[in-house]
Design an enzyme around this catalytic site. Sequence first.
Site, mmCIF file in Angstrom:
data_model
loop_
_atom_site.group_PDB
_atom_site.id
_atom_site.type_symbol
_atom_site.label_atom_id
_atom_site.label_comp_id
_atom_site.label_asym_id
_atom_site.label_seq_id
_atom_site.Cartn_x
_atom_site.Cartn_y
_atom_site.Cartn_z
ATOM 1 N N GLU A 283 2.429 1.866 -4.867
ATOM 2 C CA GLU A 283 2.425 3.488 -4.903
ATOM 3 C C GLU A 283 3.479 4.259 -4.440
ATOM 4 O OE1 GLU A 283 -0.867 3.839 -1.953
ATOM 5 O OE2 GLU A 283 -2.155 2.960 -3.192
ATOM 6 N N GLU A 396 -7.087 -3.163 -8.491
ATOM 7 C CA GLU A 396 -7.934 -2.882 -7.451
ATOM 8 C C GLU A 396 -9.418 -1.986 -7.901
ATOM 9 O OE1 GLU A 396 -5.766 -0.729 -4.620
ATOM 10 O OE2 GLU A 396 -4.309 -1.981 -4.637
#
Length: 777
Positions: A283, A396
Amino acid sequence: MSLRTIIFASCVLLGTAMVFGQEQTPTKEPTPAKTTLAGTWYAQFETPFGMQTYQLQFTPEGDAAAKATAHVEAEGEKRDVEFTEVKITDDTISFAEVRQFDQRELRIEYSGKLKGNDLVLSRMFGNRNGQEVVATRQVPKRQPTTEVAPLVEVKIDHLLKDAGKDFFLIGMAGDLPARYSAEELALAAEHFAAITPENCMKPERLHPQENQWQFERADALVEWARQNQMTIHGHTLVWHAQTPGWFFEGDDKEVIKQRMKEHIHTLVGRYKGQLQSWDVVNEAIDDRGGPQAAKTENLRNSKWLQALGPEFLTLAFQYAHEADPTAVLYYNDYNIESGSKHESSMVLLRRLLADGAPIHAVGIQGHWRSGSVPFKEIEKAITDYASLGLKVSITELDVTIRGASGGQFGGGFNRRGFRSATPPSLEDLKQQADDYAQLFAIFKKHQDVIERVTFWGLNDRRTWRWGQHPLLFDAGNHPKPAYVAIVDELENRDSSKATEPPQQIKIEDGGQGPFSAIATEDASLAGITIYRPQDLSPFGREAKLPILLWGNGACANTTEEHKNFLSEIASQGYIVLGIGPLDQLTDRNEASRQRTQAKQLLTALDWIIAENEKADSTYAGKINTTKVAAMGMSCGGLQAIEISSDPRITTTIVCNSGILANPSQIPAMPSLQKEDLKKFHRPVLYIMGGPSDIAYNNAMDDFARVDHVPIVMTNLDVGHGGTYRQPHGGEYSRVALAWLDWQLKGKQAASKMFLGEDSELKQHDRWSIEVKNFDSP
Ligand code: XIL
């Protein structure tokens, strides 16, 4: 804090405007707390780790002495809590609970307000996740989530990981095995081929202090995965979140770089050769984009960026590669498939490749929302990354049914910021199944690029987006329609059937018994209607459903005529397998006159015995396969006699029927002879319609001939048609149920219907009864 500020604070928490009333009388002495809140309250909080039941005790003795305590029972733990900062007013309360988790202190703040007889109680963890429940004075009926019956019964005949194995790995995230139930561990090992540690390999868990490593959970996960032949994907080395502050202390760039290097070398080195891949940087791209930002890497202003500049990514990849040259190294992020964040990801990846960073793959996290999955963008992103020579994984995956999607936090809060566990509707589940199927169609199409698809969690209880029902198993570990939709997509099967739940028809009001009954069917048992309690969760280890095999009047291919009767029996805790397809119940047509055969009943018996053994069946462990009644009406009564020699039959019930003196010429009718009465080997009951029943003479003759087993003959003067069509099947249900309860459930009291001089039927003015061959008591 003064009382005024306290009231204000708790009112803000509650989101009420009550404070204004207090504001108008600033000079008035605060009214002493009344005792309306005093005493015991019960509250249940549903959490990702199961239900927590709080027995709360409040003692509002003026502010200073106010006390709040609780006895808490949760899955696997009981504890007593003494709350702090207790404030009690007329009708509001606030207090706090401080708990230790690992090395961290967790503060839970509670606030409540009286509403009628209830106390609306909310609790907040920090300032993010909240939950609201209604506390009551009565002990709540505990309803553990794991026992909740699924909305749709989904049958798995092919395992997900097998369906995917020619294309990519299918995995899940979780910090197994600690704190997972045996059932969950078995589920994980059965359905998934890969595992990602959800939290236990993150810096804050593993490396809370520079000189302190905690490897227990991570080691346990690696060992568990090894034992279960699952590949392990490491998550995550360099991230702005869940990373302790010590990494960035001091301003020395070289020191911080060294800390990063040490961290990565120690961690990746420890599991070298055991982990297949690592999310090296997580991220790093900012969420706020736009046309200008799209042309740049648009890096998030994280502490890593602040300390080391954009080079931090290259360094992280180099360190990881040094520590395990065979591990596949990922850049991992959310929303990078869409919009300007996607453009930025391409800029960043090109730079890393140009700089020679050992990066091999991109992780698209895949936190999406049902009904708005960006399919086109996802497919384009996959091909874009492939064009750079990178592999892709969906790392995810979760598709929520409601609530905000994507982002760093799970979302799933209602307007007031509280989690809710509103169950999904059938439409929700279908939409989710369709979305998942469409996603997997894309993944399959790009199987040459895609390495792995990992779900972020095991089930709808073990998910960071709890309350949003994002995964393939529900909170009670039942597979959801999405599971089958994905398998069918991967195996090119028509998924519309699989996602369509088997129809469930309620007859009358579901019967008068304790278990509201339905008529349903099963795709793997053609031509049989199943009557059973709708909710099967009460059945299992102790209470099991005895089996009733049913043949119809005229040997018809529908139970339509007998539906009230059969539903009534099912509502008392029986499973009825009746000849005839379910749709003939509602649309009776030509097909209902199709010939049927007694052996269909034995096929149904074989089937239910097998289902009872299958771990993933709706009926697993819920059937008493040693208690079986063969029963039928008229022609169906002969079908019941015909199968009575099967050793598995525990009792036979012949209704409005008897063996004809001369074998019947009617083709559909079993051609039985009086000899066949020998087939009975256990107690027999006849339920007849009196002398006006056309089968009366045949039945009475049967009764006279049977000397080798206990036998009961009952007659109610209603004629051949019986009472099946009457509400709840009329008198016949009462008598049949007494027999079934006695013979199949061992309820001796029920024998009073039949046995003895003062038996209920003997006393009855409309029934008559004769009994033979019972040992006299
Ligand atoms: C989440 C976990 O699921 C939660 O249990 C934890 O409290 C916060 O982190 N992107 C990621 C994951 O890369 O590490 C996050 O996992 C979810 C978002």
